[in-house]
Design an enzyme around this catalytic site. Structure first.
Site, PDB file in Angstrom:
ATOM      1  NE  ARG B 255      -1.841   2.030   3.446  1.00 35.91           N
ATOM      2  CZ  ARG B 255      -1.709   2.018   4.779  1.00 35.91           C
ATOM      3  NH1 ARG B 255      -2.286   1.071   5.497  1.00 35.91           N
ATOM      4  NH2 ARG B 255      -0.985   2.928   5.391  1.00 35.91           N
ATOM      5  CG  HIS B 259      -6.231   2.757   6.342  1.00 34.97           C
ATOM      6  ND1 HIS B 259      -6.416   1.490   5.843  1.00 34.97           N
ATOM      7  CD2 HIS B 259      -7.396   3.107   6.954  1.00 34.97           C
ATOM      8  CE1 HIS B 259      -7.645   1.086   6.149  1.00 34.97           C
ATOM      9  NE2 HIS B 259      -8.256   2.044   6.811  1.00 34.97           N
ATOM     10  CE1 TYR B 268       0.738   2.909   8.750  1.00 34.04           C
ATOM     11  CE2 TYR B 268      -0.493   4.554  10.010  1.00 34.04           C
ATOM     12  CZ  TYR B 268      -0.340   3.779   8.871  1.00 34.04           C
ATOM     13  OH  TYR B 268      -1.246   3.881   7.857  1.00 34.04           O
TER      14      TYR B 268
END
Ligand code: TPP
Ligand code: MG
Lengths: 329, 355
Positions: B255, B259, B268
């Site tokens: 990805r 998100h 993160y």
């Protein structure tokens, strides 16, 4: 071909399933142990023999799966009737029922629909093990897009289940297992459905309205008998479809009696009785001559069988509440 | 000590990250026109995605889940499926939806907050996106069971992320597919992240594909940034499934974006990890292959981009010009016929009596 059979509630469920499967080949039945075993209560007895393994399927032991299968099959044009063995195990279906079944029509603007029935035996009174006696119908009644239907007689179990299966939207059909074998009556197996979304007036009366559903109907009727012996005339309403609620029938009754007692075996707080009471408060307050009372299970964990009778409302508690309501002029 | 089971997970790749073939391409996919068509769909999906983010940033789309970096999975799966198969996609699978014939403006509509976006004019039986992670796996088993009971040679394909494989409903759906030998294919888009949770924290299992083994169905892994591998392996999985042998295909990808548009992945994960992942960009990979092997050039690239941009522009216009749905629609699709008690609520909504 209409035959009249003397059946109990379980037999009526079985008759309705057979009738529905006979009249519509899209109807299929599945769940845990519903095939060879005919269901742990035998509600699906004989279906496998009559309709074969393509229409009666034993599933793996997985409730989320059972509900999810129903959603997939329903979207594909089947009329799935899924059995959850006991209501205590129905919670794993909530994601499928709340997030998917209830809203597939809305989400797709009618492109996909979910004409499924989720059947489950519910309620106490048969001294069953832990998690086998709860009455958590209000969980489902809160969900827009679902129907929640609860019969209290063999004839209604037959007619309401047929209507639920024919209904184009998802129905949670809860069977009061305490009544499964308790009473029998002649049921005409002629395929006639009982309309959903309607309360039934089980007994006409003029002094007080008693509203209930499921196994508590019988306690309520017994209470009405006792009150009648004292000259108090009770109108007894069997809700039958909790969602959507036919408030009109209840309001009409209360407008004549001015008094209301609601009876259910589920815990009191946020139980469905609160919804009935609120509806009357909103639209029928000035018809009331007395406070509305609820006779319900306590707000406790459903006890194991030794204390079951202390938990479940009975006719005596209903009579007592009714007398308190009658004490107001 | 005897061995109780022979467990083996295949990994398939045809194109290396530099666009060099690692092995001969499958015949059905080796023709330059076929690959150009796949390339076009990947470019289109990426432009669709870029535009969605731009619309969100300018307040014209709601929260949106970007597919950036995962184009090969969606396009490969969509290429392998037949029109009559049924897709049950998760929320990030716009590429496969587009390939299935869902219109870009329909997807914009959905993410723009309009239910009509899931009333596809194209693939009429495809499911709307599943937001509840993994929840569509048992539904796919239900769709597959419908096909099997009717004896139809169709397959239910559910596509979900790596996070979904940690869930019980994922397992339950897969397990049923195995028990009943359903025409069912589960594609796991393993993009290494579930919001901030890395793949290694989802499961100690070495691969996600091996989860198939526990339920007795075929599990395979492919390089999910290699559209040829995805199309080929999902293609054979579909053929097997049509014959009653369900399968799981894990597609390894990454990805590249946040998100969703309300996420900030820098909280993160390291930039270095993302830059490294760009070296495996599925779109660049196929472009390099086409350039080296099939005479792809700047002019053709420009022409393709222009064509795709125009199509996206038309979709955006169609989306933005969509007349609002009347507010009574809140009630109009709740049940087939609106129950009487709800009619009063509908009237209250429409009529000013909001009590
Ligand atoms: C059952 C459920 N739990 C949590 C969420 C919130 N949520 C949305 S996406 C997501 C991560 C999903 O990860 P993955 O399955 O890998 O899919 P991806 O986002 O990478 O496409 C979470 C936790 C959700 N939508 N559904
Ligand atoms: Mg992921």
């Amino acid at each position: 071909m209409a035959t009249v059979a003397e059946v109990n509630l379980l037999g009526a469920v079985n008759l309705a399933l057979k009738r529905a499967m006979t009249e519509d080949e899209r109807v299929i039945v599945f769940g845990e142990d519903v095939g060879v075993d005919g269901g742990v209560f035998r509600a699906t007895d004989g279906l496998l023999q009559s309709f074969g393994p393509k229409r009666v399927l034993d599933t793996p032991l997985a409730e989320t799966l059972i509900a999810g299968l129903a959603v997939g099959l329903a979207a594909q044009g089947f009329r799935p009737v899924a059995e959850i063995q006991f209501m205590g195990f129905i919670y794993a279906t909530l994601d499928q029922m709340i997030n998917h079944a209830s809203r597939l029509r809305t989400r797709t603007r009618g492109r996909l629909t979910c004409p499924m029935v989720l059947r489950a035996p519910y309620g106490g009174g048969i001294h069953a093990p832990e998690h086998h006696s709860e009455s958590t119908e209000s969980l489902f009644a809160h969900v827009p897009g679902l129907r929640v239907v609860i019969p209290s007689t063999p004839a209604d179990a037959y007619g309401l289940l047929l209507s639920a299966i024919r209904d184009p939207d998802p129905v949670v059909f809860l069977e009061p297992k305490r009544l499964y074998r308790q009473v029998s009556e002649p049921v005409e197996d002629d395929g006639t459905g009982v309309p959903l979304d309607r309360c039934r007036v089980r007994r006409a009366g003029s002094d007080i309205t008693l509203v209930s559903w499921g196994a508590m109907m019988h306690e309520t009727l017994a209470a009405a008998d006792a009150l009648g012996a004292d000259g108090i005339s009770s109108e007894v309403i069997d809700v039958c479809t909790l969602k959507p609620l036919d408030t009109a029938t209840i309001l009409d009754s209360v407008s004549r009696t001015g008094r209301l007692v609601i009876v259910h075996e589920a815990a009191r707080t946020a139980g469905f009785g609160a919804e009935v009471a609120a509806s009357v408060a909103e639209a029928g307050l000035f018809d009331l001559k007395a406070p509305v009372l609820r006779v319900t299970g306590w707000d406790t964990v459903m006890p194991l069988p030794r204390h079951e009778s202390a938990y479940l409302p009975d006719a005596a508690r209903i009579v007592e509440a009714a007398r308190r309501v009658m004490a107001y002029d | 000590m005897a061995s109780a089971a022979d467990l083996d997970i295949h990994h398939t790749a045809y194109l290396g990250p530099d666009g060099e073939p690692l092995q001969a391409l499958p015949e059905s996919l080796s023709a330059p026109e076929s690959l150009v068509a796949l390339y076009r769909d990947m470019v289109f999906a990426r432009l669709f995605d870029t535009r969605a983010i731009a619309l969100q940033r300018t307040g014209r789309l709601g929260t949106y889940a970007s597919l950036l970096g995962q184009e090969a999975v969606g396009v490969g799966v969509g290429h392998a499926m037949r029109a009559e198969d049924v897709l049950l996609p998760s929320f990030r699978e716009h590429a496969v939806q587009l390939k299935r014939g869902v219109q870009a403006e329909e997807i914009y509509r959905y993410w723009g907050g309009d239910e009509r976006g899931s009333d596809f004019a194209g693939p009429k039986e495809d499911f709307p996106v599943c937001i509840t992670v993994g929840g569509h796996t048992p539904q796919a088993a239900g769709v597959a069971l419908a096909f099997k009971l009717r004896g139809e040679p169709r397959v239910a394909v559910c596509v979900m992320g790596d996070g979904a494989t940690s869930k019980g409903d994922f397992y339950e759906g897969l397990n049923a597919a195995g028990v009943w030998q359903l025409p069912f294919v589960c594609v796991v888009t393993n993009n290494q992240w579930a919001i901030s949770t890395p793949r290694r924290e989802q499961t100690a299992a070495e691969t996600l594909a091996q989860k198939a083994i526990a339920v007795g169905i075929e599990g395979e892994q492919v390089d999910g940034n290699d559209v040829v591998a995805v199309a080929a392996v999902v293609g054979s999985a579909l053929a097997q499934a049509r014959a009653g042998r369900p399968a799981l295909v894990e597609c390894l990808t990454y990805r590249l974006g946040d998100h969703t548009t309300v996420d900030d992945a820098s909280r993160y994960r390291e930039d270095a990890e993302v830059s490294a992942a760009w070296q495996r960009d599925p779109v660049a990979r196929l472009r390099l292959y086409l350039t080296n092997q099939a005479g792809w050039n700047k002019d053709r690239e420009q022409a393709l981009l222009a064509e795709c941009e125009q199509a996206i522009e038309r979709a955006v216009e169609a989306y933005l010009e969509t007349p609002p749905e009347p507010v009574g629609s809140l009630f109009d699709f709740l049940y087939e016929r609106l129950p009487e008690p709800l009619a009063a609520q509908r009237k209250a909504l429409l009529g000013g009596d909001r009590g």
